[in-house]
Write a protein that holds these residues in place. Structure first.
Motif, PDB file in Angstrom:
ATOM      1  N   MET A 212       0.845  -1.165   0.000  1.00  0.00           N
ATOM      2  CA  MET A 212       0.000   0.000   0.000  1.00  0.00           C
ATOM      3  C   MET A 212       0.890   1.227   0.000  1.00  0.00           C
ATOM      4  O   MET A 212       1.969   1.216   0.590  1.00  0.00           O
ATOM      5  N   ASP A 213       0.463   2.256  -0.653  1.00  0.00           N
ATOM      6  CA  ASP A 213       1.199   3.521  -0.664  1.00  0.00           C
ATOM      7  C   ASP A 213       0.763   4.365   0.515  1.00  0.00           C
ATOM      8  O   ASP A 213      -0.420   4.378   0.867  1.00  0.00           O
ATOM      9  N   PRO A 214       1.703   5.099   1.126  1.00  0.00           N
ATOM     10  CA  PRO A 214       1.291   5.983   2.220  1.00  0.00           C
ATOM     11  C   PRO A 214       0.444   7.143   1.688  1.00  0.00           C
ATOM     12  O   PRO A 214       0.645   7.607   0.569  1.00  0.00           O
ATOM     13  N   TRP A 215      -0.487   7.570   2.501  1.00  0.00           N
ATOM     14  CA  TRP A 215      -1.373   8.667   2.140  1.00  0.00           C
ATOM     15  C   TRP A 215      -0.954   9.931   2.852  1.00  0.00           C
ATOM     16  O   TRP A 215      -0.365   9.896   3.916  1.00  0.00           O
TER      17      TRP A 215
ATOM     18  N   PRO B  46      -3.087  10.613   7.422  1.00  0.00           N
ATOM     19  CA  PRO B  46      -2.899   9.340   8.116  1.00  0.00           C
ATOM     20  C   PRO B  46      -4.206   8.624   8.443  1.00  0.00           C
ATOM     21  O   PRO B  46      -4.244   7.399   8.553  1.00  0.00           O
TER      22      PRO B  46
ATOM     23  N   GLU C   2      -5.120   6.161   5.661  1.00  0.00           N
ATOM     24  CA  GLU C   2      -4.308   4.945   5.730  1.00  0.00           C
ATOM     25  C   GLU C   2      -4.792   4.044   6.873  1.00  0.00           C
ATOM     26  O   GLU C   2      -4.913   2.835   6.702  1.00  0.00           O
ATOM     27  N   GLU C   3      -5.069   4.633   7.998  1.00  0.00           N
ATOM     28  CA  GLU C   3      -5.565   3.860   9.143  1.00  0.00           C
ATOM     29  C   GLU C   3      -6.896   3.182   8.810  1.00  0.00           C
ATOM     30  O   GLU C   3      -7.126   2.024   9.164  1.00  0.00           O
TER      31      GLU C   3
ATOM     32  N   ARG D 100       5.030  -1.895   6.237  1.00  0.00           N
ATOM     33  CA  ARG D 100       5.296  -0.792   5.316  1.00  0.00           C
ATOM     34  C   ARG D 100       6.730  -0.923   4.819  1.00  0.00           C
ATOM     35  O   ARG D 100       7.650  -1.065   5.605  1.00  0.00           O
TER      36      ARG D 100
ATOM     37  N   GLU E 173       7.599   8.719  -0.587  1.00  0.00           N
ATOM     38  CA  GLU E 173       6.932   7.955   0.470  1.00  0.00           C
ATOM     39  C   GLU E 173       7.552   8.234   1.840  1.00  0.00           C
ATOM     40  O   GLU E 173       6.852   8.358   2.831  1.00  0.00           O
TER      41      GLU E 173
ATOM     42  N   GLN F 263       2.812  12.555   7.825  1.00  0.00           N
ATOM     43  CA  GLN F 263       1.835  11.857   8.664  1.00  0.00           C
ATOM     44  C   GLN F 263       2.157  12.027  10.146  1.00  0.00           C
ATOM     45  O   GLN F 263       1.267  12.265  10.954  1.00  0.00           O
TER      46      GLN F 263
END
Length: 74
Positions: free
Chosen positions: A1-4, A7, A10-11, A30, A38, A45
């Motif tokens: 998954m790519d970080p958003w 946060p 993503e959570e 991750r 990223e 985040q």
């Protein structure tokens, strides 16, 4: 998954894994490559999380937002 950027998004994605009838243990990992967008997003985040819990004053929040933008373009 790519970080958003956010946060919470993503959570929410991680929590969906646990909700959809999952009966076995789920591990989320991750993989972040050093000196990439990223990696910068993870820093963003972390700052946003501190803002959420009220660790920063209004002035620090404004300053952090400017720094987030600078970080993404450097």
């Amino acid at each position: 998954m790519d970080p958003w950027w956010n946060p919470a998004v993503e959570e929410q994605a991680i929590m969906r894994i646990h909700r959809i009838g999952q009966k076995q243990t789920v591990t989320v990992r991750r993989f972040i490559v050093k000196d990439t967008v990223e990696e910068h997003l993870l820093q963003v985040q972390a700052r946003k999380q501190r803002m959420i819990v009220g660790a920063l004053t209004d002035e620090e929040v404004r300053s952090a937002r400017i720094e987030e933008l600078k970080m993404l373009f450097t």
